[in-house]
Design an enzyme around this catalytic site. Structure first.
Site, PDB file in Angstrom:
ATOM      1  N   ASN A  62       0.933  -1.251   0.026  1.00  0.00           N
ATOM      2  CA  ASN A  62      -0.046   0.098   0.163  1.00  0.00           C
ATOM      3  C   ASN A  62       0.740   1.250  -0.035  1.00  0.00           C
ATOM      4  O   ASN A  62       2.013   1.330   0.570  1.00  0.00           O
ATOM      5  CB  ASN A  62      -0.920   0.091   1.298  1.00  0.00           C
ATOM      6  CG  ASN A  62      -0.502  -0.071   2.578  1.00  0.00           C
ATOM      7  OD1 ASN A  62       0.621  -0.792   2.707  1.00  0.00           O
ATOM      8  ND2 ASN A  62      -1.180   0.522   3.379  1.00  0.00           N
ATOM      9  N   GLU A 104       0.475   5.169   0.498  1.00  0.00           N
ATOM     10  CA  GLU A 104      -0.628   6.304   0.994  1.00  0.00           C
ATOM     11  C   GLU A 104      -0.119   7.557   0.485  1.00  0.00           C
ATOM     12  O   GLU A 104       0.973   7.812   0.001  1.00  0.00           O
ATOM     13  CB  GLU A 104      -0.635   6.111   2.653  1.00  0.00           C
ATOM     14  CG  GLU A 104      -1.217   4.823   3.032  1.00  0.00           C
ATOM     15  CD  GLU A 104      -1.436   4.823   4.451  1.00  0.00           C
ATOM     16  OE1 GLU A 104      -1.083   5.486   5.314  1.00  0.00           O
ATOM     17  OE2 GLU A 104      -2.153   3.981   4.905  1.00  0.00           O
ATOM     18  N   CYS A 127      -4.146   0.646  -2.698  1.00  0.00           N
ATOM     19  CA  CYS A 127      -3.898  -0.500  -1.621  1.00  0.00           C
ATOM     20  C   CYS A 127      -2.686  -1.596  -2.225  1.00  0.00           C
ATOM     21  O   CYS A 127      -2.461  -1.524  -3.574  1.00  0.00           O
ATOM     22  CB  CYS A 127      -5.092  -1.636  -1.683  1.00  0.00           C
ATOM     23  SG  CYS A 127      -6.379  -0.722  -0.865  1.00  0.00           S
ATOM     24  N   GLU A 147      -2.866  -4.832  -3.064  1.00  0.00           N
ATOM     25  CA  GLU A 147      -3.128  -5.770  -3.832  1.00  0.00           C
ATOM     26  C   GLU A 147      -3.336  -5.218  -5.131  1.00  0.00           C
ATOM     27  O   GLU A 147      -2.971  -5.829  -6.131  1.00  0.00           O
ATOM     28  CB  GLU A 147      -4.926  -6.472  -3.393  1.00  0.00           C
ATOM     29  CG  GLU A 147      -4.680  -6.952  -2.098  1.00  0.00           C
ATOM     30  CD  GLU A 147      -4.990  -6.154  -1.028  1.00  0.00           C
ATOM     31  OE1 GLU A 147      -4.891  -5.027  -1.088  1.00  0.00           O
ATOM     32  OE2 GLU A 147      -5.792  -6.477  -0.150  1.00  0.00           O
ATOM     33  N   CYS A 197     -10.106  -5.274   0.430  1.00  0.00           N
ATOM     34  CA  CYS A 197     -11.055  -4.268   0.428  1.00  0.00           C
ATOM     35  C   CYS A 197     -11.964  -4.583  -1.157  1.00  0.00           C
ATOM     36  O   CYS A 197     -11.751  -5.219  -1.874  1.00  0.00           O
ATOM     37  CB  CYS A 197     -10.723  -2.745   0.477  1.00  0.00           C
ATOM     38  SG  CYS A 197      -9.969  -2.258  -1.087  1.00  0.00           S
ATOM     39  N   CYS A 252     -10.509  -3.589  -4.268  1.00  0.00           N
ATOM     40  CA  CYS A 252      -9.435  -4.538  -4.772  1.00  0.00           C
ATOM     41  C   CYS A 252      -9.903  -6.052  -5.203  1.00  0.00           C
ATOM     42  O   CYS A 252      -9.624  -6.582  -6.143  1.00  0.00           O
ATOM     43  CB  CYS A 252      -8.593  -4.913  -3.612  1.00  0.00           C
ATOM     44  SG  CYS A 252      -7.258  -3.515  -3.482  1.00  0.00           S
TER      45      CYS A 252
HETATM   46  N1  THU Z   1      -5.296  -1.327   2.572  1.00  0.00           N
HETATM   47  C1  THU Z   1      -4.715  -2.248   1.551  1.00  0.00           C
HETATM   48  O1  THU Z   1      -3.395  -2.104   1.150  1.00  0.00           O
HETATM   49  N2  THU Z   1      -5.355  -3.348   1.044  1.00  0.00           N
HETATM   50  C2  THU Z   1      -6.621  -3.607   1.265  1.00  0.00           C
HETATM   51  O2  THU Z   1      -7.492  -4.406   0.910  1.00  0.00           O
HETATM   52  C3  THU Z   1      -7.431  -2.901   2.542  1.00  0.00           C
HETATM   53  C4  THU Z   1      -6.655  -1.598   2.930  1.00  0.00           C
HETATM   54  C5  THU Z   1      -4.424  -0.320   2.776  1.00  0.00           C
HETATM   55  C6  THU Z   1      -4.864   1.010   2.518  1.00  0.00           C
HETATM   56  C7  THU Z   1      -4.630   1.803   3.562  1.00  0.00           C
HETATM   57  O3  THU Z   1      -3.258   2.357   3.404  1.00  0.00           O
HETATM   58  C8  THU Z   1      -4.528   1.129   4.623  1.00  0.00           C
HETATM   59  O4  THU Z   1      -4.539  -0.314   4.462  1.00  0.00           O
HETATM   60  C9  THU Z   1      -5.596   1.281   5.883  1.00  0.00           C
HETATM   61  O5  THU Z   1      -6.755   1.260   5.028  1.00  0.00           O
END
Ligand code: THU
Length: 132
Positions: free
Chosen positions: A40, A42, A51, A53, A82, A85
């Site tokens: 991920n 940000e 994300c 994935e 999520c 994804c």
């Molecule tokens: N996140 C992912 O990388 N994958 C997911 O399927 C759910 C959330 C990340 C996004 C964000 O940087 C952190 O997790 C918190 O939501």
């Protein structure tokens, strides 16, 4: 699948998550056997975050593979992917019941799912046509 879990766990160290502190690593195996990792990433503008994935899937497509065979996701607590994804995974598979997803926590305890279990009614419309 153990190798895929190891790769997802290792790449998780490279996550860029200064806002949530929630690091995620992912490893996607394409139908051609090649593996692509992602984390991920940000952003101060939170909605610009990608994300793990999807960052792995973006790499897969950029490198010329468009079919997912399986995917491993590593987080602190074993969270499942999520909805965005999952919808992205649907785009790159022929049979969602054949795509295996494993979510692991920091103790590497695995939880196995089929893509079709996690998103049984994903978006699909014949009104939205493919042009290539
Ligand atoms: N996140 C992912 O990388 N994958 C997911 O399927 C759910 C959330 C990340 C996004 C964000 O940087 C952190 O997790 C918190 O939501």
């Amino acid at each position: 699948m153990e190798e895929l879990i190891r790769l997802a766990f290792e790449i998780r160290a490279r996550a860029y998550a200064p806002y949530s502190g929630y690091r995620v690593g992912a490893a996607v195996e394409g139908a051609d056997g090649r593996v692509f990792t992602g984390v991920n990433v940000e952003n101060m503008s939170y909605g610009a975050t990608i994300c793990a994935e999807r960052s792995a899937i973006v790499k897969m497509v950029a490198e010329g593979s468009q079919r997912i065979r399986r995917i491993a996701v590593a987080t602190k607590d074993g969270g499942a992917p999520c909805g965005i994804c999952l919808q992205t995974m649907l785009e790159f598979c022929d049979h969602p019941s054949e795509v295996e997803i494993v979510a692991v926590n920091e103790a590497l305890e695995p939880h196995y799912f089929q893509l079709s279990q996690l998103i049984p009614h994903g978006f699909h419309s014949s009104e939205v046509r493919r042009t290539e």
